[in-house]
Write an enzyme that holds these catalytic residues in place. Structure first.
Site, short mmCIF file in Angstrom:
data_model
loop_
_atom_site.label_atom_id
_atom_site.label_comp_id
_atom_site.label_asym_id
_atom_site.label_seq_id
_atom_site.Cartn_x
_atom_site.Cartn_y
_atom_site.Cartn_z
N LYS A 95 0.83 -1.20 0.00
CA LYS A 95 0.00 0.00 0.00
C LYS A 95 0.88 1.26 0.00
O LYS A 95 0.63 2.21 -0.74
CB LYS A 95 -0.94 0.00 1.22
CG LYS A 95 -2.00 1.08 1.13
CD LYS A 95 -2.85 1.14 2.37
CE LYS A 95 -2.13 1.92 3.45
NZ LYS A 95 -2.91 2.11 4.66
N ASP A 115 -6.80 1.07 0.87
CA ASP A 115 -6.88 1.17 2.32
C ASP A 115 -8.28 0.71 2.73
O ASP A 115 -9.04 0.18 1.92
CB ASP A 115 -6.60 2.62 2.78
CG ASP A 115 -7.72 3.57 2.38
OD1 ASP A 115 -8.61 3.17 1.59
OD2 ASP A 115 -7.71 4.72 2.85
#
Ligand code: SF4
Length: 273
Positions: free
Chosen positions: A183, A201
């Site tokens: 991420k 997320d």
């Protein structure tokens, strides 16, 4: 951010005056049609939007068409042409540090701590000169700050040793840095280097699944699904549009479907608009 919400509200009336792909899709729902036709023997009446939403189950499993995806992202773009991330940073290095610090913390909380920190440590060299003890003190309001301070010092050392003090530009290289995962790499590649990556997320994961845009059991599944369906022209900003949508409109507990720009396209059976 309130500005973005107002902007989305303001655009809504004009957006809703456009042709609605979902109205067509609702009236064409195969389950609704066949049921009605078999009972009366007559051609089914056109289903109203309310009727279609009652029987939302068929819609929930129906993949988005290319035209619907394009319509949704055109609306996001119209409402907010240049969406910005909310993590404050000065350069790729401070963005990388901010993202590493943001794990299990809010952007606002990270910003409160980094505003002063980045004034004195905006390069790996300055971060090392600051030292782990002082860094820990600077970020002690952020969850897991001890581990994060260690990681920031370690990644600063690695940036100097292996990458000439610069943030590298490939996913594998960024993921090799302490505290940085997929991420983090996606956020940095997108925001610092303009790559068409999709960082998933908690907000993007929820929106991808709830809307039916890119259902997936893991963040990676959702990421790959979104990359597959979103046209290239929207990919630079898609990550931010989806995050902001999840953070301010499609809330986890009480989604604001009545304010939602894509409510007619959304496949979630429990949507309220
Ligand atoms: S209609 Fe509701 S559930 Fe669907 S995307 Fe919009 S806010 Fe989320």
């Amino acid at each position: 951010m309130a500005k973005i919400i107002r902007s989305q509200r303001a655009k809504k009336s004009s957006v809703r005056s456009q042709p609605k792909p979902a109205a067509k899709q609702a009236s064409a729902g195969p389950a609704l049609k066949s049921k009605s036709a078999s009972k009366s023997g007559r051609a089914p009446k056109k289903a109203s939007k309310a009727t279609a939403l009652k029987g939302a189950k068929p819609l929930a499993n129906k993949p988005w068409t290319d035209a619907e995806v394009r319509e949704a992202f055109s609306r996001f773009r119209h409402a907010n042409p240049e969406p910005k991330g909310e993590l404050e940073h000065l350069n790729p290095f401070t963005l990388l540090v901010a993202v590493v610090l943001s794990a299990q913390a809010t952007d606002a909380g990270v910003n409160r701590a980094t505003r002063a920190l980045f004034q004195i440590a905006d390069t790996p060299q300055k971060m090392l000169a600051l030292g782990e003890d002082s860094l820990r003190e600077s970020i002690k309001t952020i969850g897991l700050y001890r581990t994060k301070a260690k990681n920031v010092i370690a990644l600063s050392k690695k940036l100097i040793a292996d990458f000439g003090g610069e943030v590298p530009r490939t996913r594998a290289e960024i993921e090799s840095l302490p505290g940085a995962g997929r991420k983090t790499a996606n956020v940095v590649l997108n925001m610092a280097f303009g790559e068409h990556t999709m960082a998933v997320d908690t907000h993007v994961f929820r929106v991808g699944n709830r809307t039916g845009l890119a259902p997936g059991k893991t963040p990676l599944e959702v990421e790959l699904g979104l990359e597959k369906v979103i046209p290239a022209e929207f990919m630079l900003h898609a990550h931010h549009w989806l995050i902001l949508h999840g953070r301010y409109t499609c809330l986890a507990r009480a989604p604001r479907c009545g304010l939602c720009l894509i409510s007619d396209l959304c496949r979630w059976p429990e949507k309220t608009a």
